[in-house]
Design a protein around this motif. Structure first.
Motif, PDB file in Angstrom:
ATOM      1  N   TRP A 102       0.808  -1.222   0.000  1.00  0.00           N
ATOM      2  CA  TRP A 102       0.000   0.000   0.000  1.00  0.00           C
ATOM      3  C   TRP A 102       0.841   1.271   0.000  1.00  0.00           C
ATOM      4  O   TRP A 102       0.360   2.331  -0.405  1.00  0.00           O
ATOM      5  CB  TRP A 102      -0.977  -0.017   1.167  1.00  0.00           C
ATOM      6  CG  TRP A 102      -2.176  -0.854   0.825  1.00  0.00           C
ATOM      7  CD1 TRP A 102      -2.374  -2.156   1.131  1.00  0.00           C
ATOM      8  CD2 TRP A 102      -3.310  -0.434   0.067  1.00  0.00           C
ATOM      9  NE1 TRP A 102      -3.565  -2.588   0.619  1.00  0.00           N
ATOM     10  CE2 TRP A 102      -4.163  -1.548  -0.038  1.00  0.00           C
ATOM     11  CE3 TRP A 102      -3.689   0.775  -0.524  1.00  0.00           C
ATOM     12  CZ2 TRP A 102      -5.375  -1.484  -0.723  1.00  0.00           C
ATOM     13  CZ3 TRP A 102      -4.892   0.839  -1.204  1.00  0.00           C
ATOM     14  CH2 TRP A 102      -5.726  -0.280  -1.293  1.00  0.00           C
ATOM     15  N   VAL A 105       1.136   1.849  -3.566  1.00  0.00           N
ATOM     16  CA  VAL A 105      -0.088   2.505  -4.050  1.00  0.00           C
ATOM     17  C   VAL A 105      -0.064   3.993  -3.713  1.00  0.00           C
ATOM     18  O   VAL A 105      -0.406   4.842  -4.550  1.00  0.00           O
ATOM     19  CB  VAL A 105      -1.333   1.840  -3.438  1.00  0.00           C
ATOM     20  CG1 VAL A 105      -2.609   2.590  -3.855  1.00  0.00           C
ATOM     21  CG2 VAL A 105      -1.433   0.385  -3.861  1.00  0.00           C
ATOM     22  N   THR A 108       2.309   5.760  -5.995  1.00  0.00           N
ATOM     23  CA  THR A 108       1.726   5.854  -7.338  1.00  0.00           C
ATOM     24  C   THR A 108       0.692   6.969  -7.390  1.00  0.00           C
ATOM     25  O   THR A 108       0.629   7.729  -8.374  1.00  0.00           O
ATOM     26  CB  THR A 108       1.070   4.520  -7.728  1.00  0.00           C
ATOM     27  OG1 THR A 108       2.033   3.471  -7.621  1.00  0.00           O
ATOM     28  CG2 THR A 108       0.547   4.564  -9.152  1.00  0.00           C
ATOM     29  N   PHE A 109      -0.112   7.099  -6.344  1.00  0.00           N
ATOM     30  CA  PHE A 109      -1.105   8.177  -6.294  1.00  0.00           C
ATOM     31  C   PHE A 109      -0.419   9.539  -6.213  1.00  0.00           C
ATOM     32  O   PHE A 109      -0.866  10.514  -6.848  1.00  0.00           O
ATOM     33  CB  PHE A 109      -2.034   7.984  -5.096  1.00  0.00           C
ATOM     34  CG  PHE A 109      -3.090   9.048  -4.974  1.00  0.00           C
ATOM     35  CD1 PHE A 109      -4.183   9.048  -5.828  1.00  0.00           C
ATOM     36  CD2 PHE A 109      -2.979  10.044  -4.018  1.00  0.00           C
ATOM     37  CE1 PHE A 109      -5.168  10.030  -5.731  1.00  0.00           C
ATOM     38  CE2 PHE A 109      -3.948  11.026  -3.909  1.00  0.00           C
ATOM     39  CZ  PHE A 109      -5.040  11.021  -4.767  1.00  0.00           C
ATOM     40  N   LEU A 191      -7.242  -5.292  -4.496  1.00  0.00           N
ATOM     41  CA  LEU A 191      -7.586  -3.875  -4.607  1.00  0.00           C
ATOM     42  C   LEU A 191      -6.404  -3.035  -5.096  1.00  0.00           C
ATOM     43  O   LEU A 191      -6.589  -2.173  -5.972  1.00  0.00           O
ATOM     44  CB  LEU A 191      -8.109  -3.357  -3.259  1.00  0.00           C
ATOM     45  CG  LEU A 191      -8.600  -1.909  -3.235  1.00  0.00           C
ATOM     46  CD1 LEU A 191      -9.690  -1.697  -4.272  1.00  0.00           C
ATOM     47  CD2 LEU A 191      -9.099  -1.526  -1.839  1.00  0.00           C
ATOM     48  N   PRO A 192      -5.172  -3.241  -4.596  1.00  0.00           N
ATOM     49  CA  PRO A 192      -4.039  -2.508  -5.172  1.00  0.00           C
ATOM     50  C   PRO A 192      -3.863  -2.740  -6.665  1.00  0.00           C
ATOM     51  O   PRO A 192      -3.463  -1.824  -7.385  1.00  0.00           O
ATOM     52  CB  PRO A 192      -2.840  -3.050  -4.372  1.00  0.00           C
ATOM     53  CG  PRO A 192      -3.420  -3.440  -3.073  1.00  0.00           C
ATOM     54  CD  PRO A 192      -4.776  -3.961  -3.371  1.00  0.00           C
ATOM     55  N   CYS A 194      -6.198  -3.086  -8.884  1.00  0.00           N
ATOM     56  CA  CYS A 194      -7.147  -2.202  -9.579  1.00  0.00           C
ATOM     57  C   CYS A 194      -6.724  -0.747  -9.465  1.00  0.00           C
ATOM     58  O   CYS A 194      -6.773   0.004 -10.447  1.00  0.00           O
ATOM     59  CB  CYS A 194      -8.551  -2.398  -9.004  1.00  0.00           C
ATOM     60  SG  CYS A 194      -9.193  -4.074  -9.164  1.00  0.00           S
ATOM     61  N   VAL A 195      -6.312  -0.321  -8.258  1.00  0.00           N
ATOM     62  CA  VAL A 195      -5.951   1.081  -8.037  1.00  0.00           C
ATOM     63  C   VAL A 195      -4.721   1.465  -8.862  1.00  0.00           C
ATOM     64  O   VAL A 195      -4.704   2.511  -9.527  1.00  0.00           O
ATOM     65  CB  VAL A 195      -5.706   1.343  -6.536  1.00  0.00           C
ATOM     66  CG1 VAL A 195      -5.201   2.763  -6.320  1.00  0.00           C
ATOM     67  CG2 VAL A 195      -6.988   1.124  -5.739  1.00  0.00           C
ATOM     68  N   ILE A 196      -3.688   0.631  -8.829  1.00  0.00           N
ATOM     69  CA  ILE A 196      -2.464   0.946  -9.567  1.00  0.00           C
ATOM     70  C   ILE A 196      -2.720   0.974 -11.064  1.00  0.00           C
ATOM     71  O   ILE A 196      -2.249   1.870 -11.780  1.00  0.00           O
ATOM     72  CB  ILE A 196      -1.356  -0.066  -9.218  1.00  0.00           C
ATOM     73  CG1 ILE A 196      -0.840   0.180  -7.797  1.00  0.00           C
ATOM     74  CG2 ILE A 196      -0.197   0.020 -10.201  1.00  0.00           C
ATOM     75  CD1 ILE A 196       0.204  -0.800  -7.327  1.00  0.00           C
ATOM     76  N   LEU A 198      -5.566   1.618 -12.582  1.00  0.00           N
ATOM     77  CA  LEU A 198      -6.379   2.794 -12.900  1.00  0.00           C
ATOM     78  C   LEU A 198      -5.539   4.065 -12.894  1.00  0.00           C
ATOM     79  O   LEU A 198      -5.601   4.875 -13.830  1.00  0.00           O
ATOM     80  CB  LEU A 198      -7.529   2.911 -11.888  1.00  0.00           C
ATOM     81  CG  LEU A 198      -8.421   4.152 -12.027  1.00  0.00           C
ATOM     82  CD1 LEU A 198      -9.114   4.158 -13.390  1.00  0.00           C
ATOM     83  CD2 LEU A 198      -9.435   4.214 -10.896  1.00  0.00           C
ATOM     84  N   LEU A 199      -4.744   4.250 -11.850  1.00  0.00           N
ATOM     85  CA  LEU A 199      -3.916   5.456 -11.751  1.00  0.00           C
ATOM     86  C   LEU A 199      -2.897   5.524 -12.888  1.00  0.00           C
ATOM     87  O   LEU A 199      -2.672   6.583 -13.480  1.00  0.00           O
ATOM     88  CB  LEU A 199      -3.202   5.497 -10.400  1.00  0.00           C
ATOM     89  CG  LEU A 199      -4.085   5.698  -9.165  1.00  0.00           C
ATOM     90  CD1 LEU A 199      -3.250   5.620  -7.893  1.00  0.00           C
ATOM     91  CD2 LEU A 199      -4.819   7.028  -9.233  1.00  0.00           C
ATOM     92  N   SER A 245       3.678  -1.301 -12.533  1.00  0.00           N
ATOM     93  CA  SER A 245       2.447  -2.081 -12.512  1.00  0.00           C
ATOM     94  C   SER A 245       2.680  -3.481 -13.039  1.00  0.00           C
ATOM     95  O   SER A 245       2.132  -4.452 -12.515  1.00  0.00           O
ATOM     96  CB  SER A 245       1.334  -1.401 -13.315  1.00  0.00           C
ATOM     97  OG  SER A 245       1.844  -0.646 -14.365  1.00  0.00           O
TER      98      SER A 245
END
Length: 332
Positions: A102, A105, A108-109, A191-192, A194-196, A198-199, A245
């Motif tokens: 995380w 993540v 990355t954000f 979940l990471p 998907c988040v990574i 997407l970002l 990713s």
């Protein structure tokens, strides 16, 4: 499963895994030392994230590989095998893994905001914000993994001393524990994923649109665009994002596939201490643990100043020996 009861029998006695663990430990330790000096030409915000990621990855090696698997194989007759200590290790191992994933993540954000959200960049991409995010992530996953020690019960009790850890039967049949097991696996790494993705997709799209507009302003010449330092930097950003990713997905994919098979089939409900496909499970565990050395390497090895600092670190012992020899000659 990630560090849960489904991983007993982890590559027992496999020398290659001990070598991988030593290499991971060395890579992250060197990264922490180099980045902490702040001489890599990176902002303090980025440096804090990278140091935190390297520290979390180092904790994965210490808590998960050394204290968990290696200790279980070779130090079973030490105090580490006492049930209270064993339970604490089973708490530290998933906490380190969750924090490592995380923090990636979070970084990355942070890069997404820095590239795509110029108005928010000045407020969010700061040293103070990065410190708050790092502390928050670490604290939340410490709290999230508190139930893990209660999963285990002693193997045996000798001289009124509980020794070893094995999963309680209730872990496989109780609805509460089954829900917790699903939750912790969905939280890391599904979940990471998907988040990574997407970002990174949004970041790459922004870079491509901005690059296309810049190319038009400069006349659309490929030769001129190749000489444009801004275009080269954006191209490197795309490569870096795909590398992050891609490595995350590749290293965790085996574990994720096994998780779905393990839960969708009847293996979970009828499982004892042994995996229905141990080799597949062990390979996923090895790749998952190996990923603890890739994040920092990908983010920092592309930096020329980091490479220079790494060479200085590697040459330092020889330089020190040379200076000592010269000093002895002078004294003689």
């Amino acid at each position: 499963m990630k560090n849960g009861p489904a991983l007993h029998g982890f590559l027992s006695g496999d020398r290659r895994n001990r070598i991988n663990s030593a290499w991971d430990y060395f890579v992250n330790l060197v990264a922490i030392v180099i980045l902490s000096h702040g001489k890599c030409g990176l902002s303090k915000c980025i440096t804090r994230y990278l140091v935190a990621m390297a520290t979390a990855d180092l904790m994965v090696i210490v808590c998960d590989v050394i204290l968990h698997w290696i200790a279980d194989l070779y130090w079973w007759n030490t105090f580490l095998y006492y049930t209270p200590v064993c339970r604490f290790i089973h708490f530290l191992a998933p906490t380190a893994t969750d924090s490592s994933v995380w923090l990636t993540v979070a970084f990355t954000f942070d890069r997404f905001v820095a590239i795509c959200c110029q108005k928010l960049k000045t407020k969010y991409c700061t040293e103070r914000t990065s410190a708050v995010v790092i502390v928050t992530v670490s604290t939340l996953f410490c709290l999230k993994n508190i139930p893990w020690p209660f999963v285990y019960t002693p193997y045996i009790t000798a001289n009124n001393i509980p020794r070893g850890c094995r999963a309680k039967v209730q872990f496989y049949i109780a609805l509460t524990w089954r829900a917790f097991s699903w939750f912790e696996q969905l939280l890391t790494p599904l979940l990471p994923f998907c988040v990574i993705l997407l970002l990174n997709a949004l970041t790459v799209r922004h870079i491509l649109v901005a690059s296309r507009a810049r190319r038009k302003l400069r006349g659309g010449s490929n030769s001129e665009n190749d000489k444009d330092p801004e275009m080269r930097n954006r191209r490197k950003s795309i490569i870096l994002l795909f590398a992050i990713s891609g490595s995350f997905i590749l290293f965790w994919m085996t574990t994720v596939v096994y998780f779905f098979f393990y839960r969708i089939t009847n293996a979970f409900s009828r499982r004892s201490l042994f995996s229905p496909f141990p080799n597949f499970e062990h390979a996923g565990t090895m790749l998952q643990l190996l990923s603890s050395c890739t994040n920092t390497a990908i983010y920092t090895a592309t930096q020329s100043k980091f490479r220079e600092e790494m060479l200085n670190v590697l040459k330092y012992p020889f330089t020190l020996i040379h200076k000592s020899v010269e000093l002895c000659k002078l004294q003689d």
